[in-house]
Design a protein around this motif. Sequence first.
Motif, PDB file in Angstrom:
ATOM      1  N   ARG A  51      48.670   2.965-106.788  1.00  0.00           N
ATOM      2  CA  ARG A  51      47.655   3.928-107.188  1.00  0.00           C
ATOM      3  C   ARG A  51      48.349   5.258-107.451  1.00  0.00           C
ATOM      4  O   ARG A  51      49.455   5.503-106.996  1.00  0.00           O
ATOM      5  CB  ARG A  51      46.608   4.078-106.079  1.00  0.00           C
ATOM      6  CG  ARG A  51      45.789   2.795-105.890  1.00  0.00           C
ATOM      7  CD  ARG A  51      44.812   2.920-104.768  1.00  0.00           C
ATOM      8  NE  ARG A  51      43.737   3.836-105.151  1.00  0.00           N
ATOM      9  CZ  ARG A  51      42.660   4.041-104.417  1.00  0.00           C
ATOM     10  NH1 ARG A  51      42.515   3.430-103.266  1.00  0.00           N
ATOM     11  NH2 ARG A  51      41.744   4.876-104.824  1.00  0.00           N
ATOM     12  N   THR A  85      39.473   0.862-112.053  1.00  0.00           N
ATOM     13  CA  THR A  85      38.476   0.041-111.388  1.00  0.00           C
ATOM     14  C   THR A  85      37.306   0.936-111.025  1.00  0.00           C
ATOM     15  O   THR A  85      37.477   1.882-110.247  1.00  0.00           O
ATOM     16  CB  THR A  85      39.056  -0.610-110.117  1.00  0.00           C
ATOM     17  OG1 THR A  85      40.230  -1.333-110.469  1.00  0.00           O
ATOM     18  CG2 THR A  85      38.044  -1.526-109.460  1.00  0.00           C
ATOM     19  N   PRO A  86      36.124   0.659-111.611  1.00  0.00           N
ATOM     20  CA  PRO A  86      34.967   1.514-111.282  1.00  0.00           C
ATOM     21  C   PRO A  86      34.568   1.339-109.813  1.00  0.00           C
ATOM     22  O   PRO A  86      34.259   0.250-109.367  1.00  0.00           O
ATOM     23  CB  PRO A  86      33.856   1.028-112.204  1.00  0.00           C
ATOM     24  CG  PRO A  86      34.396  -0.116-112.974  1.00  0.00           C
ATOM     25  CD  PRO A  86      35.787  -0.381-112.538  1.00  0.00           C
ATOM     26  N   SER A  87      34.653   2.412-109.100  1.00  0.00           N
ATOM     27  CA  SER A  87      34.253   2.459-107.697  1.00  0.00           C
ATOM     28  C   SER A  87      34.052   3.917-107.354  1.00  0.00           C
ATOM     29  O   SER A  87      34.198   4.787-108.199  1.00  0.00           O
ATOM     30  CB  SER A  87      35.326   1.818-106.810  1.00  0.00           C
ATOM     31  OG  SER A  87      36.539   2.518-106.920  1.00  0.00           O
ATOM     32  N   VAL A  88      33.700   4.186-106.115  1.00  0.00           N
ATOM     33  CA  VAL A  88      33.560   5.566-105.684  1.00  0.00           C
ATOM     34  C   VAL A  88      34.539   5.790-104.540  1.00  0.00           C
ATOM     35  O   VAL A  88      34.372   5.219-103.477  1.00  0.00           O
ATOM     36  CB  VAL A  88      32.111   5.855-105.214  1.00  0.00           C
ATOM     37  CG1 VAL A  88      31.986   7.291-104.741  1.00  0.00           C
ATOM     38  CG2 VAL A  88      31.124   5.561-106.322  1.00  0.00           C
ATOM     39  N   VAL A  90      36.794   6.497-108.192  1.00  0.00           N
ATOM     40  CA  VAL A  90      37.389   5.595-109.175  1.00  0.00           C
ATOM     41  C   VAL A  90      38.805   5.250-108.737  1.00  0.00           C
ATOM     42  O   VAL A  90      39.555   6.114-108.287  1.00  0.00           O
ATOM     43  CB  VAL A  90      37.394   6.258-110.575  1.00  0.00           C
ATOM     44  CG1 VAL A  90      38.177   5.420-111.563  1.00  0.00           C
ATOM     45  CG2 VAL A  90      35.978   6.477-111.061  1.00  0.00           C
ATOM     46  N   ARG A  91      39.158   3.998-108.874  1.00  0.00           N
ATOM     47  CA  ARG A  91      40.512   3.547-108.505  1.00  0.00           C
ATOM     48  C   ARG A  91      41.327   3.370-109.785  1.00  0.00           C
ATOM     49  O   ARG A  91      40.897   2.685-110.709  1.00  0.00           O
ATOM     50  CB  ARG A  91      40.432   2.229-107.744  1.00  0.00           C
ATOM     51  CG  ARG A  91      41.771   1.689-107.340  1.00  0.00           C
ATOM     52  CD  ARG A  91      41.642   0.335-106.638  1.00  0.00           C
ATOM     53  NE  ARG A  91      42.966  -0.188-106.393  1.00  0.00           N
ATOM     54  CZ  ARG A  91      43.481  -0.337-105.185  1.00  0.00           C
ATOM     55  NH1 ARG A  91      42.785  -0.017-104.123  1.00  0.00           N
ATOM     56  NH2 ARG A  91      44.700  -0.820-105.046  1.00  0.00           N
ATOM     57  N   ASP A  93      45.129   2.177-110.982  1.00  0.00           N
ATOM     58  CA  ASP A  93      46.389   1.548-110.596  1.00  0.00           C
ATOM     59  C   ASP A  93      47.348   1.542-111.777  1.00  0.00           C
ATOM     60  O   ASP A  93      46.937   1.371-112.924  1.00  0.00           O
ATOM     61  CB  ASP A  93      46.144   0.102-110.146  1.00  0.00           C
ATOM     62  CG  ASP A  93      45.378   0.025-108.851  1.00  0.00           C
ATOM     63  OD1 ASP A  93      45.980   0.276-107.803  1.00  0.00           O
ATOM     64  OD2 ASP A  93      44.169  -0.301-108.896  1.00  0.00           O
TER      65      ASP A  93
END
Length: 152
Positions: A51, A85-88, A90-91, A93
């Motif tokens: 990351r 990668t959609p997340s909270v 955002v990830r 890599d």
Amino acid sequence: MATRTVAQRRAEARAAYDAFIAECPTRHLLDRIADKWVSLALAALADGSLRYGELSRRLAGVSQKMLTQTLRNLERDGLVTRTVTPSVPVRVDYALTPLGESLAGLMRSVKEWAEAHMDEVLTARAAYDTDVGTDTDTDVGTGTGTGAPGSG
């Protein structure tokens, strides 16, 4: 055999990607991969995807702006992929492409060489600095009298 003009010889060399020719695109690529942050980023990513924050911590001293610029350039050159990668939160890599993997081994070898030979380089630098410090009347090979290498 027909005589070729200088322009024709340059065009042929350019087609062969001769980095000794100033306009050759390989020279620009060499400029890019010779950058310390590029070589360190490739060596770090050789261990697997990271990351952004992990990469930033691994490359101690790199600014956010420089790391972002370096990663964008590596992505543009096809050496690194960026996966969001959609997340909270955002990830994001970063990983080496097969092309990047083919270069990362070389960069890791250069890094390891530098680490293994640093004591010898420091010794050589100290000896050089001592020699130059005692011979300030003339510059090596130029006769300029500055004592600074390459200042002629």
